[in-house]
Motif scaffolding. Structure first.
Motif, PDB file in Angstrom:
ATOM      1  N   VAL A  58     -10.676   5.235  11.590  1.00 52.51           N
ATOM      2  CA  VAL A  58      -9.976   5.846  10.449  1.00 52.51           C
ATOM      3  C   VAL A  58      -8.969   6.871  10.941  1.00 52.51           C
ATOM      4  N   GLY A  59      -9.367   7.685  11.930  1.00 47.07           N
ATOM      5  CA  GLY A  59      -8.445   8.678  12.472  1.00 47.07           C
ATOM      6  C   GLY A  59      -7.220   8.056  13.111  1.00 47.07           C
ATOM      7  N   SER A  60      -7.405   6.927  13.797  1.00 46.98           N
ATOM      8  CA  SER A  60      -6.271   6.253  14.432  1.00 46.98           C
ATOM      9  C   SER A  60      -5.394   5.528  13.424  1.00 46.98           C
ATOM     10  N   THR A  61      -5.980   5.101  12.306  1.00 54.39           N
ATOM     11  CA  THR A  61      -5.239   4.288  11.337  1.00 54.39           C
ATOM     12  C   THR A  61      -4.473   5.136  10.339  1.00 54.39           C
ATOM     13  N   ILE A  62      -5.137   6.139   9.758  1.00 54.03           N
ATOM     14  CA  ILE A  62      -4.467   6.964   8.756  1.00 54.03           C
ATOM     15  C   ILE A  62      -3.549   7.946   9.455  1.00 54.03           C
ATOM     16  N   GLY A  63      -2.281   7.608   9.529  1.00 56.34           N
ATOM     17  CA  GLY A  63      -1.288   8.502  10.105  1.00 56.34           C
ATOM     18  C   GLY A  63      -0.425   9.096   9.019  1.00 56.34           C
ATOM     19  N   ALA A  64       0.668   9.707   9.442  1.00 48.10           N
ATOM     20  CA  ALA A  64       1.575  10.324   8.474  1.00 48.10           C
ATOM     21  C   ALA A  64       2.349   9.284   7.678  1.00 48.10           C
ATOM     22  N   GLY A  65       2.228   7.997   8.056  1.00 46.11           N
ATOM     23  CA  GLY A  65       2.971   6.955   7.356  1.00 46.11           C
ATOM     24  C   GLY A  65       2.674   6.892   5.870  1.00 46.11           C
ATOM     25  N   ILE A  66       1.420   7.137   5.495  1.00 42.23           N
ATOM     26  CA  ILE A  66       1.049   7.087   4.086  1.00 42.23           C
ATOM     27  C   ILE A  66       1.789   8.155   3.287  1.00 42.23           C
ATOM     28  N   TYR A  67       2.133   9.268   3.932  1.00 38.22           N
ATOM     29  CA  TYR A  67       2.826  10.349   3.234  1.00 38.22           C
ATOM     30  C   TYR A  67       4.312  10.053   3.049  1.00 38.22           C
ATOM     31  N   VAL A  68       4.814   8.992   3.672  1.00 39.36           N
ATOM     32  CA  VAL A  68       6.233   8.633   3.568  1.00 39.36           C
ATOM     33  C   VAL A  68       6.420   7.254   2.950  1.00 39.36           C
ATOM     34  N   LEU A  69       5.589   6.282   3.368  1.00 43.51           N
ATOM     35  CA  LEU A  69       5.781   4.894   2.954  1.00 43.51           C
ATOM     36  C   LEU A  69       5.644   4.702   1.452  1.00 43.51           C
ATOM     37  N   VAL A  70       4.841   5.549   0.811  1.00 43.45           N
ATOM     38  CA  VAL A  70       4.638   5.407  -0.633  1.00 43.45           C
ATOM     39  C   VAL A  70       5.972   5.438  -1.363  1.00 43.45           C
ATOM     40  N   GLY A  71       6.820   6.405  -1.053  1.00 42.71           N
ATOM     41  CA  GLY A  71       8.097   6.533  -1.741  1.00 42.71           C
ATOM     42  C   GLY A  71       9.081   5.442  -1.364  1.00 42.71           C
ATOM     43  N   THR A  72       9.174   5.128  -0.072  1.00 42.51           N
ATOM     44  CA  THR A  72      10.155   4.139   0.392  1.00 42.51           C
ATOM     45  C   THR A  72       9.861   2.756  -0.165  1.00 42.51           C
ATOM     46  N   VAL A  73       8.620   2.306  -0.056  1.00 43.18           N
ATOM     47  CA  VAL A  73       8.264   0.956  -0.500  1.00 43.18           C
ATOM     48  C   VAL A  73       8.318   0.850  -2.021  1.00 43.18           C
ATOM     49  N   ALA A  74       7.891   1.885  -2.725  1.00 43.33           N
ATOM     50  CA  ALA A  74       7.941   1.835  -4.188  1.00 43.33           C
ATOM     51  C   ALA A  74       9.387   1.758  -4.685  1.00 43.33           C
ATOM     52  N   ARG A  75      10.280   2.513  -4.102  1.00 45.37           N
ATOM     53  CA  ARG A  75      11.680   2.518  -4.541  1.00 45.37           C
ATOM     54  C   ARG A  75      12.390   1.207  -4.210  1.00 45.37           C
ATOM     55  N   GLU A  76      12.163   0.690  -3.007  1.00 50.89           N
ATOM     56  CA  GLU A  76      12.966  -0.435  -2.520  1.00 50.89           C
ATOM     57  C   GLU A  76      12.338  -1.800  -2.767  1.00 50.89           C
ATOM     58  N   HIS A  77      11.031  -1.862  -2.972  1.00 50.34           N
ATOM     59  CA  HIS A  77      10.376  -3.175  -3.033  1.00 50.34           C
ATOM     60  C   HIS A  77       9.444  -3.341  -4.236  1.00 50.34           C
ATOM     61  N   ALA A  78       8.287  -2.678  -4.194  1.00 50.64           N
ATOM     62  CA  ALA A  78       7.189  -3.041  -5.086  1.00 50.64           C
ATOM     63  C   ALA A  78       7.232  -2.379  -6.449  1.00 50.64           C
ATOM     64  N   GLY A  79       7.827  -1.177  -6.552  1.00 47.96           N
ATOM     65  CA  GLY A  79       7.794  -0.463  -7.823  1.00 47.96           C
ATOM     66  C   GLY A  79       6.375  -0.011  -8.161  1.00 47.96           C
ATOM     67  N   PRO A  80       5.975  -0.046  -9.436  1.00 45.38           N
ATOM     68  CA  PRO A  80       4.614   0.361  -9.814  1.00 45.38           C
ATOM     69  C   PRO A  80       3.528  -0.518  -9.213  1.00 45.38           C
ATOM     70  N   ALA A  81       3.887  -1.714  -8.723  1.00 45.71           N
ATOM     71  CA  ALA A  81       2.894  -2.623  -8.131  1.00 45.71           C
ATOM     72  C   ALA A  81       2.613  -2.282  -6.671  1.00 45.71           C
ATOM     73  N   LEU A  82       2.901  -1.046  -6.278  1.00 41.46           N
ATOM     74  CA  LEU A  82       2.671  -0.618  -4.895  1.00 41.46           C
ATOM     75  C   LEU A  82       1.218  -0.808  -4.489  1.00 41.46           C
ATOM     76  N   THR A  83       0.301  -0.591  -5.407  1.00 45.87           N
ATOM     77  CA  THR A  83      -1.126  -0.741  -5.108  1.00 45.87           C
ATOM     78  C   THR A  83      -1.462  -2.169  -4.702  1.00 45.87           C
ATOM     79  N   VAL A  84      -0.838  -3.140  -5.352  1.00 51.20           N
ATOM     80  CA  VAL A  84      -1.074  -4.546  -5.003  1.00 51.20           C
ATOM     81  C   VAL A  84      -0.554  -4.831  -3.596  1.00 51.20           C
ATOM     82  N   SER A  85       0.589  -4.241  -3.250  1.00 51.08           N
ATOM     83  CA  SER A  85       1.132  -4.423  -1.901  1.00 51.08           C
ATOM     84  C   SER A  85       0.184  -3.851  -0.853  1.00 51.08           C
ATOM     85  N   PHE A  86      -0.413  -2.695  -1.135  1.00 47.47           N
ATOM     86  CA  PHE A  86      -1.384  -2.121  -0.201  1.00 47.47           C
ATOM     87  C   PHE A  86      -2.591  -3.042  -0.046  1.00 47.47           C
ATOM     88  N   LEU A  87      -3.027  -3.660  -1.134  1.00 42.89           N
ATOM     89  CA  LEU A  87      -4.174  -4.562  -1.063  1.00 42.89           C
ATOM     90  C   LEU A  87      -3.855  -5.792  -0.218  1.00 42.89           C
TER      91      LEU A  87
END
Length: 353
Positions: A58-87
């Motif tokens: 978990v320590g190796s996997t959860i990096g700072a990416g989650i604090y940035v990717l949420v905004g980038t992917v939601a704006r450019e790709h998935a929108g509100p369906a970001l949760t489905v993309s994570f799944l």
């Protein structure tokens, strides 16, 4: 042997020679010999169990990416369906993790993909994979370490107010900035890992727990704000899938980056007490916990702010700031720093061991 300028068949065979896989009886005999020798042999001490593996993963996997990717992917790709993309990204990562779990159970030795390819394919391919892993962990670790000082600067009031031993220095003859903070942190983490796997996994576990607590704060506080304000992020004109299925799948391809790091568990296989049982459990718990946290954070943040209005650089802290919780920026920045430190430990761990 070479004959003139020609390679003989034996030279070519050396490129494809494979390392014999030790049987379970051989591994048991080696373990007994190491125990009889007082633990002073060449084999690594078996000190890890499922909680240790989960903390490392978990320590190796959860990096700072989650604090940035949420905004980038939601704006450019998935929108509100970001949760489905994570799944979807989590399911893809789980398929890869199953392969690692199977190979690490059959060949529980240090080396990860290098060791597996040496046994299954041959020395030449293993040589390439070994150097690729070294480059991956070295470049990835340096990038992670480099990202810590900008997050620390928030607590000092800006980059220009950092202490002189942490502030970046521009070296003219290299024509590049040098980050003493990153170098100091790498030395500290390396020294910690050299103390032993049990001590380093304990520290990794403490940092990981603190990071998870901060992510739970984001989920709980964000959920309270969402219920109080009617989840405005889901009331958007184009609906839940603004870019259709293609946007969801393209977003999941980008979000796969957030799951990279679970393979660090496989590199500790030789130090696991019961690898046949503990390694699959450790990897499974790692991905399950990470996927759950990622999905819950995305549900909350996408619901607080419409996807097209998200800040692509600081989506989580800016979402809380819009609701008057500016102090939460410090909590979230603390989580980002802890996530980077945990990722750095996970990047240097396979190289030390």
């Amino acid at each position: 042997m070479q004959q003139g300028n020609r390679l003989s068949w034996s030279d070519l065979q050396c490129l494809a020679r494979r390392k014999p896989a030790a049987s379970s009886s051989d591994r048991a005999a080696a373990a007994e010999a190491a125990a009889a020798d007082g633990g002073n042999g060449t084999r690594l001490a078996k000190a890890l169990s499922v909680p240790h593996l989960t903390a490392i993963g978990v320590g190796s996997t959860i990096g700072a990416g989650i604090y940035v990717l949420v905004g980038t992917v939601a704006r450019e790709h998935a929108g509100p369906a970001l949760t489905v993309s994570f799944l979807i990204a989590g399911i893809a990562a789980a398929l890869s993790a199953m392969c690692y779990a199977e190979l690490s159970c059959r060949f529980p030795s240090a080396g990860s993909a290098y060791h597996y390819s040496y046994i299954c394919i041959g020395e030449s391919v293993a040589w390439l994979i070994g150097w690729a892993l070294i480059l991956e962990y070295t470049i990835g670790g340096s990038t992670v370490a480099r990202g810590i000082s900008p997050n620390l600067a928030l607590f000092f009031g800006g980059q220009d107010k950092l202490p002189f031993f942490l502030a970046q220095v521009h070296v003219k003859w290299l024509d590049t900035p040098v980050d003493p903070c990153a170098a100091i942190l790498v030395l500290i983490v390396t020294a910690l890992l050299c103390l032993g796997i049990k001590e380093s996994s304990l520290v990794e576990g403490v940092i990981t727990i603190a990071n998870i607590v901060i992510m739970l704060f984001i989920i709980c506080a964000g959920g309270w704000l969402g219920f109080r304000n009617g989840w405005p992020g889901y009331n958007v004109p184009k609906g839940y899938f603004p870019n259709g299925a293609s946007g969801v799948f393209s977003g999941s391809a980008t979000l796969f980056f957030a799951y990279i790091g679970f393979d660090a568990v496989a590199s500790t296989a030789e130090e696991v007490k019961n690898p046949q049982r503990d390694l699959p459990l450790g990897m499974g718990l790692t991905l399950s916990l990470c996927c759950f946290l990622y999905m819950m954070v995305s549900v909350v943040i996408v619901g607080l702010v419409p996807y097209y209005a998200m800040d692509p650089d600081t989506p989580i802290s800016s979402a809380f700031a819009q609701y008057g919780m500016e102090w939460a920026v410090y909590v979230i920045s603390t989580g980002a720093v802890l996530a980077l430190i945990a990722s750095l430990i996970g990047a240097i761990l396979p190289q030390v061991h």
